[in-house]
Scaffold this active site. Structure first.
Site, PDB file in Angstrom:
ATOM      1  N   ARG A 185       6.465 -10.559  -5.268  1.00  0.00           N
ATOM      2  CA  ARG A 185       5.173 -10.843  -4.621  1.00  0.00           C
ATOM      3  C   ARG A 185       4.244  -9.630  -4.706  1.00  0.00           C
ATOM      4  O   ARG A 185       4.632  -8.569  -5.211  1.00  0.00           O
ATOM      5  CB  ARG A 185       5.413 -11.240  -3.173  1.00  0.00           C
ATOM      6  CG  ARG A 185       5.756 -10.083  -2.261  1.00  0.00           C
ATOM      7  CD  ARG A 185       6.056 -10.548  -0.841  1.00  0.00           C
ATOM      8  NE  ARG A 185       5.831  -9.453   0.100  1.00  0.00           N
ATOM      9  CZ  ARG A 185       6.157  -9.495   1.384  1.00  0.00           C
ATOM     10  NH1 ARG A 185       6.738 -10.551   1.886  1.00  0.00           N
ATOM     11  NH2 ARG A 185       5.900  -8.460   2.170  1.00  0.00           N
ATOM     12  N   ASP A 227       0.841  -1.205   0.000  1.00  0.00           N
ATOM     13  CA  ASP A 227       0.000   0.000   0.000  1.00  0.00           C
ATOM     14  C   ASP A 227       0.876   1.255   0.000  1.00  0.00           C
ATOM     15  O   ASP A 227       0.740   2.127  -0.851  1.00  0.00           O
ATOM     16  CB  ASP A 227      -0.925   0.009   1.228  1.00  0.00           C
ATOM     17  CG  ASP A 227      -1.701  -1.290   1.360  1.00  0.00           C
ATOM     18  OD1 ASP A 227      -2.629  -1.486   0.575  1.00  0.00           O
ATOM     19  OD2 ASP A 227      -1.354  -2.109   2.227  1.00  0.00           O
ATOM     20  N   GLN A 238      13.504   1.953  -2.623  1.00  0.00           N
ATOM     21  CA  GLN A 238      12.785   1.472  -3.812  1.00  0.00           C
ATOM     22  C   GLN A 238      13.621   1.494  -5.092  1.00  0.00           C
ATOM     23  O   GLN A 238      13.607   0.535  -5.858  1.00  0.00           O
ATOM     24  CB  GLN A 238      11.515   2.306  -4.029  1.00  0.00           C
ATOM     25  CG  GLN A 238      10.288   1.633  -3.487  1.00  0.00           C
ATOM     26  CD  GLN A 238       9.016   2.420  -3.741  1.00  0.00           C
ATOM     27  OE1 GLN A 238       9.034   3.583  -4.150  1.00  0.00           O
ATOM     28  NE2 GLN A 238       7.896   1.808  -3.466  1.00  0.00           N
ATOM     29  N   GLU A 250       1.958  -6.645  -5.234  1.00  0.00           N
ATOM     30  CA  GLU A 250       1.542  -5.818  -6.371  1.00  0.00           C
ATOM     31  C   GLU A 250       2.713  -5.032  -6.940  1.00  0.00           C
ATOM     32  O   GLU A 250       2.999  -5.067  -8.131  1.00  0.00           O
ATOM     33  CB  GLU A 250       0.420  -4.860  -5.919  1.00  0.00           C
ATOM     34  CG  GLU A 250       0.067  -3.842  -6.963  1.00  0.00           C
ATOM     35  CD  GLU A 250      -1.320  -3.246  -6.813  1.00  0.00           C
ATOM     36  OE1 GLU A 250      -2.202  -3.872  -6.202  1.00  0.00           O
ATOM     37  OE2 GLU A 250      -1.522  -2.138  -7.322  1.00  0.00           O
TER      38      GLU A 250
HETATM   39  C1  LIG Z   1      12.061  -6.192  -0.295  1.00  0.00           C
HETATM   40  C2  LIG Z   1      11.913  -4.741  -0.657  1.00  0.00           C
HETATM   41  C3  LIG Z   1      10.706  -4.236  -1.071  1.00  0.00           C
HETATM   42  N1  LIG Z   1      10.602  -2.942  -1.420  1.00  0.00           N
HETATM   43  C4  LIG Z   1       9.306  -2.364  -1.797  1.00  0.00           C
HETATM   44  C5  LIG Z   1       8.816  -2.729  -3.169  1.00  0.00           C
HETATM   45  C6  LIG Z   1       7.331  -2.487  -3.001  1.00  0.00           C
HETATM   46  O1  LIG Z   1       7.057  -1.097  -3.138  1.00  0.00           O
HETATM   47  C7  LIG Z   1       7.058  -2.915  -1.564  1.00  0.00           C
HETATM   48  C8  LIG Z   1       6.497  -4.311  -1.472  1.00  0.00           C
HETATM   49  O2  LIG Z   1       5.186  -4.324  -1.931  1.00  0.00           O
HETATM   50  P1  LIG Z   1       4.569  -5.509  -2.788  1.00  0.00           P
HETATM   51  O3  LIG Z   1       5.575  -5.991  -3.726  1.00  0.00           O
HETATM   52  O4  LIG Z   1       3.290  -5.041  -3.362  1.00  0.00           O
HETATM   53  O5  LIG Z   1       4.331  -6.690  -1.754  1.00  0.00           O
HETATM   54  P2  LIG Z   1       3.672  -6.731  -0.286  1.00  0.00           P
HETATM   55  O6  LIG Z   1       3.344  -8.115  -0.006  1.00  0.00           O
HETATM   56  O7  LIG Z   1       4.603  -6.118   0.685  1.00  0.00           O
HETATM   57  O8  LIG Z   1       2.366  -5.884  -0.374  1.00  0.00           O
HETATM   58  C9  LIG Z   1       1.094  -6.476  -0.571  1.00  0.00           C
HETATM   59  O9  LIG Z   1       0.290  -5.980   0.452  1.00  0.00           O
HETATM   60  C10 LIG Z   1      -1.028  -6.452   0.410  1.00  0.00           C
HETATM   61  C11 LIG Z   1      -1.775  -5.851   1.569  1.00  0.00           C
HETATM   62  C12 LIG Z   1      -1.678  -6.068  -0.886  1.00  0.00           C
HETATM   63  O10 LIG Z   1      -2.962  -6.512  -0.930  1.00  0.00           O
HETATM   64  C13 LIG Z   1      -0.867  -6.689  -1.995  1.00  0.00           C
HETATM   65  O11 LIG Z   1      -1.456  -6.366  -3.242  1.00  0.00           O
HETATM   66  C14 LIG Z   1       0.533  -6.183  -1.909  1.00  0.00           C
HETATM   67  O12 LIG Z   1       0.537  -4.817  -2.219  1.00  0.00           O
HETATM   68  O13 LIG Z   1       8.319  -2.854  -0.893  1.00  0.00           O
HETATM   69  C15 LIG Z   1      11.687  -2.075  -1.374  1.00  0.00           C
HETATM   70  O14 LIG Z   1      11.574  -0.887  -1.711  1.00  0.00           O
HETATM   71  N2  LIG Z   1      12.878  -2.571  -0.937  1.00  0.00           N
HETATM   72  C16 LIG Z   1      13.040  -3.871  -0.568  1.00  0.00           C
HETATM   73  O15 LIG Z   1      14.157  -4.268  -0.180  1.00  0.00           O
END
Ligand SMILES: Cc1cn([C@H]2C[C@H](O)[C@@H](COP(=O)(O)OP(=O)(O)O[C@H]3O[C@@H](C)[C@H](O)[C@@H](O)[C@H]3O)O2)c(=O)[nH]c1=O
Length: 368
Positions: free
Chosen positions: A266, A27, A250, A268
């Protein structure tokens, strides 16, 4: 022909993005990317979030000059009653806006142009997205009576709102030199080793997957949490090494995906980023108790493998479904060359559509 990504159909606008952190990092991850992208294109952004903790690592330095991060707790404890709403209000993933803020929006609308109120929805490849994108929800009661809310759906086809893709992203990712990037990140990589990144939920079939990996030297780069813990719990064969990553900002995370040979992602946002990285990927979908994620996964796979040979399509479908516990067949890796070709062709197809912010700007310009 899509408009160039930098086209500004409106003068710079003031944006209020509301985000509620339900679970995990998706989110805030999506909202932060949106905020940054808008800011880069000259807009003024306020990001309202109930739990900004993840920004400490996701955003370099916990934020960025020019993007105002504000706390809000719930519908009752929202911004102060005298807060002036911006020109565009984004309610991310259906989080309910504070009543005081909606009232302020209605007040603004009574004396001038109404703020454009958007509900930015979750990403899905399912057919309902094309039908629902851009629909209006007139508000008949409550503090926002008389206002219109619009549904904005990200997606993979031209009839949807597209995917977040900052101007210049692909050129940047494609220009990275793997060895230089890894050494700057302090990752000891031996040339010749395959690089696989892993970001997953608990419960992924790690042991089986490790056994199915091609028998070649491989360095696994595991994200904090379930990925690192579940690989650490395994006895790794001598040709597989693990490097446990810290949480990366990010932009660095995006670069990581671009320098790996295969990415397991994983949710979104990392799922979208793997598609821009242009490297073969497996998606661990966020599972929902009612099982609706199975249909969502299949809808994506159907689109994604449509242009692949029958063999690659079948292998990739089986691998993605197995990784998500939806298929009982033994885990197998798709054949790498065909899989790479498919991933690049898929990225090319997605690049033919306008990115989400460009589409959002056109949408807002139409509604104002
Ligand atoms: C591992 C890692 C992730 N990230 C960021 C990438 C993404 O913006 C975020 C991870 O988000 P996602 O990949 O979407 O996975 P998530 O599992 O963390 O988030 C999920 O949460 C649920 C509640 C939603 O319903 C899903 O659709 C999804 O958004 O973290 C980094 O910036 N650095 C990192 O080292």
């Amino acid at each position: 022909m899509p408009a160039p990504a930098t086209t500004l159909p409106t003068a710079p606008l003031r944006w209020d993005i509301f985000c509620r952190v339900i679970d995990n990092f998706g989110d805030i991850g999506v909202c932060w990317r949106l905020a940054r992208d808008l800011h880069t294109r000259g807009h003024q952004v306020r990001l309202w979030v109930d739990d900004p903790a993840a920004l400490d690592w996701m955003a370099r330095g916990g934020g960025q000059p020019g993007i105002e991060v504000r706390r809000w707790m719930d519908v009752a404890a929202g911004p102060a009653a005298d807060t002036m709403p911006g020109d565009v209000i984004v309610e991310a993933f259906g989080c309910e806006l504070p009543a005081s803020f909606i009232a302020a929006m209605a007040k603004t609308a009574s004396t001038g142009p109404a703020p454009v109120w958007l509900n930015l929805e979750y990403l899905s490849a399912e057919p309902y997205v094309e039908r629902s994108h851009g629909l209006k929800s007139p508000q008949f009661s409550g503090p926002g009576a008389g206002l219109d809310k619009w549904f904005f759906y990200p997606g993979f086809t031209p009839k949807t709102g597209g995917l977040l893709r900052e101007p210049g992203l692909i050129e940047h990712l494609d220009s990275l030199d793997r060895a230089t990037w890894l050494s700057r990140a302090g990752i000891h990589w031996q040339p010749g080793e395959s690089l696989v990144s892993l970001f997953c939920y608990p419960g992924a079939p790690i042991a089986e997957w490790l056994q199915a990996l091609p028998p070649e030297p491989t360095l696994l780069l595991t994200a904090p949490g379930a990925a690192t813990q579940s690989v650490e719990a395994q006895q790794l064969p001598s040709h597989i090494r693990q490097h446990a990553l810290p949480f990366l900002p990010q932009e660095s995370f995006d670069e990581l995906l671009a320098v790996c040979d295969v990415n397991l992602v994983r949710g979104e946002d990392s799922f979208v980023r793997a598609q821009w990285a242009g490297r073969p990927f497996i998606w661990h979908i966020y599972s929902q108790e009612d099982g609706v994620h199975a249909g969502k996964l299949d809808a994506f796979i159907d689109r994604h493998v449509a242009g692949a040979s029958a063999a690659v399509a079948e292998q990739l479908r089986a691998a993605m479904r197995r990784w998500n516990g939806l298929d009982a067949s033994p885990m197998q890796w798709p054949e790498r060359a065909g899989w790479s070709d498919l991933t690049l062709a898929w990225r090319q197809e997605l690049l033919a559509q306008n990115d989400l912010v460009t589409q959002l700007l056109h949408f807002v310009a139409e509604k104002r």
